[in-house]
Design an enzyme around this catalytic site. Sequence first.
Site, PDB file in Angstrom:
ATOM      1  N   CYS A 138       0.788  -1.205   0.141  1.00  0.00           N
ATOM      2  CA  CYS A 138      -0.201   0.008   0.002  1.00  0.00           C
ATOM      3  C   CYS A 138       0.750   1.502   0.077  1.00  0.00           C
ATOM      4  O   CYS A 138       1.602   1.488  -0.845  1.00  0.00           O
ATOM      5  CB  CYS A 138      -1.068  -0.126   1.292  1.00  0.00           C
ATOM      6  SG  CYS A 138      -2.509   1.311   0.997  1.00  0.00           S
ATOM      7  N   HIS A 151      -3.565  -5.279   0.681  1.00  0.00           N
ATOM      8  CA  HIS A 151      -3.017  -5.567   2.080  1.00  0.00           C
ATOM      9  C   HIS A 151      -3.182  -7.311   2.183  1.00  0.00           C
ATOM     10  O   HIS A 151      -4.105  -7.858   2.412  1.00  0.00           O
ATOM     11  CB  HIS A 151      -3.798  -5.119   3.350  1.00  0.00           C
ATOM     12  CG  HIS A 151      -3.650  -3.756   3.489  1.00  0.00           C
ATOM     13  ND1 HIS A 151      -2.549  -3.067   4.199  1.00  0.00           N
ATOM     14  CD2 HIS A 151      -4.237  -2.570   2.900  1.00  0.00           C
ATOM     15  CE1 HIS A 151      -2.620  -1.948   4.166  1.00  0.00           C
ATOM     16  NE2 HIS A 151      -3.483  -1.444   3.205  1.00  0.00           N
ATOM     17  N   GLU A 203      -1.733  -9.097   4.356  1.00  0.00           N
ATOM     18  CA  GLU A 203      -1.886  -9.640   5.695  1.00  0.00           C
ATOM     19  C   GLU A 203      -3.149  -9.850   6.384  1.00  0.00           C
ATOM     20  O   GLU A 203      -3.421 -10.422   7.738  1.00  0.00           O
ATOM     21  CB  GLU A 203      -1.004  -8.656   6.368  1.00  0.00           C
ATOM     22  CG  GLU A 203      -1.680  -7.145   6.649  1.00  0.00           C
ATOM     23  CD  GLU A 203      -1.296  -6.198   5.802  1.00  0.00           C
ATOM     24  OE1 GLU A 203      -1.299  -4.995   5.951  1.00  0.00           O
ATOM     25  OE2 GLU A 203      -0.858  -6.697   4.637  1.00  0.00           O
TER      26      GLU A 203
END
Length: 503
Positions: free
Chosen positions: A78, A164, A166
């Site tokens: 990002c 993202h 994660e």
Amino acid sequence: MVLVLDFGSQYTRLIARRLRELRAFSLILPGDAPLEEVLKHRPQALILSGGPRSVFDPDAPRPDPRLFSSGLPLLGICYGMQLLAQELGGRVERAGRAEYGKALLTRHEGPLFRGLEGEVQVWMSHQDAVTAPPPGWRVVAETEENPVAAIASPDGRAYGVQFHPEVAHTPKGMQILENFLELAGVKRDWTPEHVLEELLREVRERAGKDRVLLAVSGGVDSSTLALLLAKAGVDHLAVFVDHGLLRLGEREEVEGALRALGVNLLVVDAKERFLKALKGVEDPEEKRKIIGREFVAAFSQVARERGPFRFLAQGTLYPDVIESAGGHGAAKIKSHHNVGGLPEDLEFELLEPFRLLFKDEVRELALLLGLPDTLRLRHPFPGPGLAVRVLGEVTEERLEILRRADDIFTSLLREWGLYEKVAQALAVLTPVRSVGVAGDERKYGYVLALRAVTTEDFMTADWARLPLEFLDEAARRITRRVPEIGRVVYDLTSKPPATIEWE
């Protein structure tokens, strides 16, 4: 190992945790850490986190530009991707509109996406956007809204992703992170067995033949630390202060489990002392201060009577260290000290073996060390105990009412197979009395609040969607078996705006 450079993202810790779940050791450093500090850790790869700022802000956090020519494998996430692109000659523009929420990668290619087929759901959260990669770099993924969703360097050692990987809302994100670790050649030996071996070696080398003092609460961190000290064979004394604010049967459970596993345990009965000090006190902050003061007094007395001790062992975890250090995008939250306020004449060196571990990693160690599941999987419990769950003045009568109700709630969660599906569950005894009916007579009873939450890191939490049938049974059983309670309510507030505990 992998270094995660933090630019203020709410997900930075999650990145580090995900890497460890993939058995790669990871640490977090401030985003502007100089190259010398980065290289001191001898990382095999770097990840640039997301962040709330715009790369166009004059005071936006930026990495040491020398990192980009260091030869280390890089992954920008990002904001990290935008920094990467901007620094290396790509084009970043202020997006016409922000992109938040779920998106689909309609095209993806290359080794970063190995093993992924068809459209891939990802989670976006950005305002600026990379509109052209740096010279020589390739666009390797796109969405309908974003034609540059991921980029790759010519040598395949650096990548940027606008989404993202994660977060749970990117279901295949772990595969993407694992692919990056393989591309970077990161060593993946961060197993519980390896961690335990290293911690035992560290504790033995540091403590040697000196004496170690440890305060145990019955929680997983301090209990696991007590077992670690016992297994390491160091001269230790674990002190369990019973302040009279424990849950039903908690003292006996903790004492029995730790003694059976070889912990040198001293139990201090300080119930009268604490309840006397709390008499007439209703303010929650004042209650916390009094409990902290009395705990320090009881602990200090043991230290003087049983000393000398060279080390004070604490179950400090990596999130505590991160919060104490502060970082980009967030103010320093607190100066962490588990047993704060000890007198200056009690001179200890701190021994904090878990200072680089997350809670789930401590639970894995606890399993290896033989801590019973009743303690290993126990929900977090505040240091002040039930004093912050009895709203208003704390009395033995009100504590006993809450103990019985809390035990019923917890037992029911276990019966229904729900206990391990929520991160924390608790009962709160309010000072409010509500009218009810007992037989043919009106009756006033306490209002009891039940609360259960789901969370990954306890920084934010959502209220648990427990089945209505379960809540119905809980209310019926509590009001039937604890007649002092006349009404049961369920807390539907998330964190934020509320905290998990009521006080």
